[in-house]
Design an enzyme around this catalytic site. Structure first.
Site, mmCIF file in Angstrom:
data_model
loop_
_atom_site.group_PDB
_atom_site.id
_atom_site.type_symbol
_atom_site.label_atom_id
_atom_site.label_comp_id
_atom_site.label_asym_id
_atom_site.label_seq_id
_atom_site.Cartn_x
_atom_site.Cartn_y
_atom_site.Cartn_z
ATOM 1 N N LYS A 84 0.688 -1.179 -0.077
ATOM 2 C CA LYS A 84 -0.004 -0.086 0.027
ATOM 3 C C LYS A 84 0.855 1.162 -0.006
ATOM 4 C CE LYS A 84 -4.303 -1.890 0.157
ATOM 5 N NZ LYS A 84 -5.182 -1.476 -1.038
ATOM 6 N N LYS A 122 -12.785 -8.271 -8.061
ATOM 7 C CA LYS A 122 -13.402 -8.946 -6.791
ATOM 8 C C LYS A 122 -14.848 -9.455 -7.040
ATOM 9 C CE LYS A 122 -10.335 -5.670 -4.531
ATOM 10 N NZ LYS A 122 -10.134 -4.537 -3.573
#
Length: 328
Positions: A108, A215
């Site tokens: 991240k 997803k």
């Protein structure tokens, strides 16, 4: 699939609250509604800030997975990546140690309140821990504008990046940063521009990405995600939305059904939870997770049952989303 009766769905629902081992996406506690249907267990866990219209698509995915047989799997194990939150560099080895055998790390970056220097330090620590053969991909969650993304990519390219996921927020920005980075040989992956878009294929038509991140929950289920990947004509990475092991099994079913699976998938995130509903939980072993349905452990369901007010909140949300699906 015919929409199952709302009262039946509610009767089959258990709401849980799980502590995080590491703060992630601003989340310290993960809540989820788990639903047992005729085909097995499924998860409904849109993030709390999502409105009902968006959350209803997540419910459609859960109901499809719990009430319908899924596409036939083409593989029985899914290689997964480690996920490194926006932690200080000295915490990186501890985070990576939770992801047994993973050869890829998603790091991240562009975290609100942090600097590019923080990102460079974190990615350098990941490269040092994984060695020269490890694969590093970055996830900015749309946190940079085009100029910031270009500057950051140049600063981080020294660490041999597999790709950068959602460096900018809009499709136009993604197309521009992809053009600017073409000579640097840094591919661009699109996540939010697929799962949060009214038209998930716009990013492919615009030539704004090299890779799609898909997803199962946000796209409405395994079948819908497979349709999007096929129509886009781009390689895909299957990822999770910080799911329990039940939800990760939905992602694994999607990854197992993809005709081609070139990249390690972001389905190892149960390792970021301090507790889970399955025993054993669906965490990476030798860099992979099995592609199989997961049933929660009754004792863990009881141990992590949500407080009455949170249980009522999720049931009210599920009811509203069910009504939206009935009207579609």
């Amino acid at each position: 699939m015919d929409l199952p009766d709302r009262d039946e769905v509610l009767a089959r629902t258990r709401v849980v609250t799980l502590p995080m081992a590491t703060r992630f996406r601003g989340v310290d506690v993960r809540e989820a509604a788990l639903i047992e249907g005729p085909e097995g267990w499924a998860e409904f866990s849109p993030f709390l800030e999502y409105d009902d219209e968006e959350a209803a698509t997540w419910l459609a995915a859960a109901l499809d997975f719990a009430w319908s047989a899924q596409p036939a799997p083409l593989r029985d194990a899914i290689p997964v990546n480690a996920t490194v939150p926006a932690v200080a560099a000295d915490r990186v080895p501890d985070i990576l140690a939770r992801f047994d055998g993973c050869r890829t790390a998603k790091v991240k970056v562009a975290e609100r309140g942090q600097t590019l220097a923080d990102d460079v330090s974190r990615v350098r620590a990941v490269r040092a821990a994984m060695g020269p053969e490890g694969r590093i991909r970055l996830d900015a969650n749309g946190g940079w504008n085009v100029d910031e993304a270009e500057h950051a990519a140049h600063a981080l390219a020294q660490f041999d990046l597999e790709y950068i996921e959602q460096p900018c927020a809009t499709v136009d920005e993604l197309a521009e940063i992809r053009r600017r980075l073409r000579d640097w040989d840094i591919p661009i992956a699109a996540d939010e521009s697929v799962r949060k878009a009214e038209d998930p294929l716009a990013v492919a038509r615009a030539g704004a990405a090299d890779i799609l991140v898909v997803k199962a929950q946000p796209l409405g289920g395994v079948r819908r995600a497979l349709e999007i990947v096929a129509a886009a004509g781009l390689p895909a990475v299957v990822s999770s939305a910080l799911d329990t092991s039940v939800g990760l099994a939905q992602g694994a079913a999607l990854a197992a059904a993809l005709p081609d699976l070139e990249f390690d998938c972001g389905l190892g995130t149960a390792a970021l939870l301090a507790a889970d509903v399955a025993a054993p939980r669906l965490t990476p072993e030798r860099g992979a997770i099995p592609a199989a349905r997961v049933a929660p452990d009754p004792d863990l369901l009881a141990a992590h049952a949500a407080a009455p007010d949170r249980d009522a909140w999720w049931r009210a949300r599920l009811s509203r989303c069910h009504a939206l699906l009935a009207g579609r």
